[in-house]
Design an enzyme around this catalytic site. Structure first.
Site, PDB file in Angstrom:
ATOM      1  N   ASN A  13     -22.997   7.283  -5.935  1.00  0.00           N
ATOM      2  CA  ASN A  13     -21.542   7.449  -5.883  1.00  0.00           C
ATOM      3  C   ASN A  13     -21.289   8.435  -4.745  1.00  0.00           C
ATOM      4  O   ASN A  13     -21.633   9.610  -4.865  1.00  0.00           O
ATOM      5  CB  ASN A  13     -21.054   7.987  -7.221  1.00  0.00           C
ATOM      6  CG  ASN A  13     -19.551   8.041  -7.382  1.00  0.00           C
ATOM      7  OD1 ASN A  13     -19.078   8.637  -8.349  1.00  0.00           O
ATOM      8  ND2 ASN A  13     -18.784   7.446  -6.501  1.00  0.00           N
ATOM      9  N   GLN A  46     -15.038   8.444  -2.788  1.00  0.00           N
ATOM     10  CA  GLN A  46     -13.985   9.443  -2.934  1.00  0.00           C
ATOM     11  C   GLN A  46     -14.110  10.523  -1.866  1.00  0.00           C
ATOM     12  O   GLN A  46     -15.215  10.814  -1.377  1.00  0.00           O
ATOM     13  CB  GLN A  46     -14.040  10.124  -4.323  1.00  0.00           C
ATOM     14  CG  GLN A  46     -13.410   9.342  -5.451  1.00  0.00           C
ATOM     15  CD  GLN A  46     -14.408   8.498  -6.196  1.00  0.00           C
ATOM     16  OE1 GLN A  46     -15.615   8.747  -6.149  1.00  0.00           O
ATOM     17  NE2 GLN A  46     -13.934   7.489  -6.903  1.00  0.00           N
ATOM     18  N   CYS A  75     -13.638  13.774 -11.496  1.00  0.00           N
ATOM     19  CA  CYS A  75     -14.764  12.963 -11.032  1.00  0.00           C
ATOM     20  C   CYS A  75     -16.038  13.718 -11.365  1.00  0.00           C
ATOM     21  O   CYS A  75     -16.318  14.764 -10.773  1.00  0.00           O
ATOM     22  CB  CYS A  75     -14.655  12.702  -9.527  1.00  0.00           C
ATOM     23  SG  CYS A  75     -16.070  11.809  -8.854  1.00  0.00           S
ATOM     24  N   GLY A  76     -16.823  13.194 -12.317  1.00  0.00           N
ATOM     25  CA  GLY A  76     -18.010  13.897 -12.776  1.00  0.00           C
ATOM     26  C   GLY A  76     -19.106  13.978 -11.736  1.00  0.00           C
ATOM     27  O   GLY A  76     -19.697  15.047 -11.515  1.00  0.00           O
ATOM     28  N   ASN A  77     -19.418  12.864 -11.059  1.00  0.00           N
ATOM     29  CA  ASN A  77     -20.431  12.905 -10.001  1.00  0.00           C
ATOM     30  C   ASN A  77     -19.970  13.798  -8.858  1.00  0.00           C
ATOM     31  O   ASN A  77     -20.763  14.521  -8.255  1.00  0.00           O
ATOM     32  CB  ASN A  77     -20.708  11.493  -9.474  1.00  0.00           C
ATOM     33  CG  ASN A  77     -21.481  10.655 -10.471  1.00  0.00           C
ATOM     34  OD1 ASN A  77     -22.375  11.144 -11.152  1.00  0.00           O
ATOM     35  ND2 ASN A  77     -21.143   9.383 -10.561  1.00  0.00           N
ATOM     36  N   ASN A 159      -9.356  12.112 -16.743  1.00  0.00           N
ATOM     37  CA  ASN A 159      -8.883  10.874 -16.126  1.00  0.00           C
ATOM     38  C   ASN A 159      -9.082   9.744 -17.139  1.00  0.00           C
ATOM     39  O   ASN A 159      -9.873   9.876 -18.079  1.00  0.00           O
ATOM     40  CB  ASN A 159      -9.597  10.596 -14.796  1.00  0.00           C
ATOM     41  CG  ASN A 159     -11.102  10.492 -14.947  1.00  0.00           C
ATOM     42  OD1 ASN A 159     -11.668  10.811 -15.984  1.00  0.00           O
ATOM     43  ND2 ASN A 159     -11.768  10.052 -13.907  1.00  0.00           N
ATOM     44  N   HIS A 161     -10.045   6.294 -19.172  1.00  0.00           N
ATOM     45  CA  HIS A 161     -11.152   5.333 -19.246  1.00  0.00           C
ATOM     46  C   HIS A 161     -10.952   4.359 -20.395  1.00  0.00           C
ATOM     47  O   HIS A 161     -10.565   4.748 -21.501  1.00  0.00           O
ATOM     48  CB  HIS A 161     -12.485   6.054 -19.457  1.00  0.00           C
ATOM     49  CG  HIS A 161     -12.940   6.809 -18.258  1.00  0.00           C
ATOM     50  ND1 HIS A 161     -13.715   6.248 -17.273  1.00  0.00           N
ATOM     51  CD2 HIS A 161     -12.697   8.086 -17.874  1.00  0.00           C
ATOM     52  CE1 HIS A 161     -13.941   7.146 -16.328  1.00  0.00           C
ATOM     53  NE2 HIS A 161     -13.336   8.270 -16.671  1.00  0.00           N
ATOM     54  N   GLU A 210     -14.071   1.416 -11.016  1.00  0.00           N
ATOM     55  CA  GLU A 210     -13.250   2.621 -10.913  1.00  0.00           C
ATOM     56  C   GLU A 210     -11.871   2.318 -10.334  1.00  0.00           C
ATOM     57  O   GLU A 210     -11.733   1.535  -9.382  1.00  0.00           O
ATOM     58  CB  GLU A 210     -13.948   3.671 -10.045  1.00  0.00           C
ATOM     59  CG  GLU A 210     -15.197   4.253 -10.700  1.00  0.00           C
ATOM     60  CD  GLU A 210     -15.616   5.558 -10.068  1.00  0.00           C
ATOM     61  OE1 GLU A 210     -14.750   6.434  -9.881  1.00  0.00           O
ATOM     62  OE2 GLU A 210     -16.816   5.700  -9.764  1.00  0.00           O
ATOM     63  N   ARG A 211     -10.905   2.953 -10.912  1.00  0.00           N
ATOM     64  CA  ARG A 211      -9.520   2.847 -10.469  1.00  0.00           C
ATOM     65  C   ARG A 211      -9.397   3.281  -9.004  1.00  0.00           C
ATOM     66  O   ARG A 211      -9.742   4.395  -8.643  1.00  0.00           O
ATOM     67  CB  ARG A 211      -8.667   3.749 -11.378  1.00  0.00           C
ATOM     68  CG  ARG A 211      -7.206   3.859 -11.071  1.00  0.00           C
ATOM     69  CD  ARG A 211      -6.523   4.830 -12.016  1.00  0.00           C
ATOM     70  NE  ARG A 211      -7.123   6.164 -11.972  1.00  0.00           N
ATOM     71  CZ  ARG A 211      -6.552   7.259 -12.484  1.00  0.00           C
ATOM     72  NH1 ARG A 211      -5.391   7.174 -13.101  1.00  0.00           N
ATOM     73  NH2 ARG A 211      -7.143   8.423 -12.404  1.00  0.00           N
ATOM     74  N   CYS A 219     -20.577   6.544 -12.163  1.00  0.00           N
ATOM     75  CA  CYS A 219     -19.307   7.208 -12.474  1.00  0.00           C
ATOM     76  C   CYS A 219     -19.589   8.219 -13.582  1.00  0.00           C
ATOM     77  O   CYS A 219     -19.881   7.838 -14.721  1.00  0.00           O
ATOM     78  CB  CYS A 219     -18.259   6.194 -12.917  1.00  0.00           C
ATOM     79  SG  CYS A 219     -16.682   6.946 -13.408  1.00  0.00           S
ATOM     80  N   GLY A 220     -19.511   9.509 -13.240  1.00  0.00           N
ATOM     81  CA  GLY A 220     -19.838  10.546 -14.210  1.00  0.00           C
ATOM     82  C   GLY A 220     -18.880  10.600 -15.383  1.00  0.00           C
ATOM     83  O   GLY A 220     -19.302  10.652 -16.539  1.00  0.00           O
ATOM     84  N   THR A 221     -17.576  10.588 -15.097  1.00  0.00           N
ATOM     85  CA  THR A 221     -16.617  10.619 -16.194  1.00  0.00           C
ATOM     86  C   THR A 221     -16.694   9.329 -17.007  1.00  0.00           C
ATOM     87  O   THR A 221     -16.490   9.338 -18.222  1.00  0.00           O
ATOM     88  CB  THR A 221     -15.182  10.837 -15.683  1.00  0.00           C
ATOM     89  OG1 THR A 221     -14.871   9.846 -14.701  1.00  0.00           O
ATOM     90  CG2 THR A 221     -15.023  12.228 -15.090  1.00  0.00           C
ATOM     91  N   GLY A 222     -17.023   8.210 -16.330  1.00  0.00           N
ATOM     92  CA  GLY A 222     -17.191   6.947 -17.051  1.00  0.00           C
ATOM     93  C   GLY A 222     -18.362   6.998 -18.008  1.00  0.00           C
ATOM     94  O   GLY A 222     -18.296   6.465 -19.124  1.00  0.00           O
TER      95      GLY A 222
END
Length: 276
Positions: A13, A46, A75-77, A159, A161, A210-211, A219-222
């Site tokens: 990412n 990003q 964004c986690g990553n 964010n 999900h 991802e949006r 995707c970390g948050t994912g």
């Protein structure tokens, strides 16, 4: 104007990192889109900016812009890359940081062997937090997409999900179903879409649409949202390793009202400069 940047990635990412403390610039959405172009620009999922904090208890302010120029909350990553970036740039010598994001405060901790742990806070499960149009909070929701109904989880990690379980993450219809759910009318601000395959109580596979960016390598948050949904459904224990196309993330979550921790790598690719 000559813009200095660093290219980084967390499990594939990838990010363009900008230090906006030592250089002053304001980017318009069309400029971000141009920079994101992988053929004519730098290329990234990003753009991440480092700014001076507004809150007295934060070390930095951290902003995230998708490749389409839209600003997002978390964004986690990217958070892991942020921690390595500010340390490498000698903007701080601290190994533990508190950073301000549009989605709230994040706690970052630099560990050994290039690993970074992120305190992602308490997952938000009420539909209003995403936002998601539903009459009441539930563990799962029926979502009709065209002529088919899917069982999904709805989780905010700062964010939004949506997570659905699939038999095979490899064969999941990410490219076709992902954008349909991302832009579904029940998600007024759009949504990130996770396709989760449960392997056992300690592991799973995940792909994320991802949006504003499409499918990414990780995707970390994912991954955090997938862990939350899987644990609420009784599929996962409190420590899980999720396999994403770009690599592995370790997620720890004890359960509702508890903070969630994500651990994974962050790597610098190259330094560069580009004229705006």
């Amino acid at each position: 104007m000559l813009l200095h940047f660093t290219k980084m990635h967390g499990l594939g990412n990838d990010f363009m990192m900008l230090d906006l403390i030592s250089q002053k610039v304001r980017l318009r959405p069309e400029q971000i889109r141009r920079l994101a172009d992988r053929h004519r620009g730098v290329g990234f999922d990003q753009l991440l900016t480092v700014e001076a904090p507004e809150r007295h208890d934060a070390d930095f302010k951290y902003r995230i812009f998708n490749a389409d120029g839209s600003e997002v909350e978390n964004c986690g990553n990217g958070a892991r890359c942020f921690a390595v970036f500010v340390h490498d740039r000698r903007l701080t010598h601290k190994k533990e940081l508190l950073v301000e994001t549009a989605g709230g405060l994040l706690g970052l901790k630099l560990a050994d062997q290039g690993q970074v742990s992120v305190d992602m806070g308490v997952p938000r499960l009420h539909p209003d937090a995403l936002p998601f149009l539903a009459q009441a909070q539930a563990t799962s929701y029926a979502l009709q997409v065209e002529q088919q109904t899917y069982d999904i989880g709805a989780v905010s990690m700062g964010n939004p999900h949506a997570v659905l379980r699939v038999e095979s993450a490899i064969q999941a219809p990410v490219e076709t179903l992902g954008p349909l759910i991302e832009q579904h009318a029940r998600f007024p601000k759009r949504v990130n879409v996770g396709f989760l395959e449960v392997l056992d109580r300690q592991s799973g596979r995940l792909r994320v649409y991802e949006r504003g960016a499409g499918e990414t390598q990780a995707c970390g948050t994912g991954a955090c949202a997938a862990m939350v949904y899987g644990r609420l459904r009784g599929w996962f224990d409190e420590q899980v390793t999720l396999q994403l196309p770009g690599g592995h993330l370790q997620i720890h979550w004890a359960g509702p009202d508890q903070h969630l921790t994500m651990t994974g790598p962050a790597q610098r690719v190259f330094e560069g400069q580009i004229y705006l």
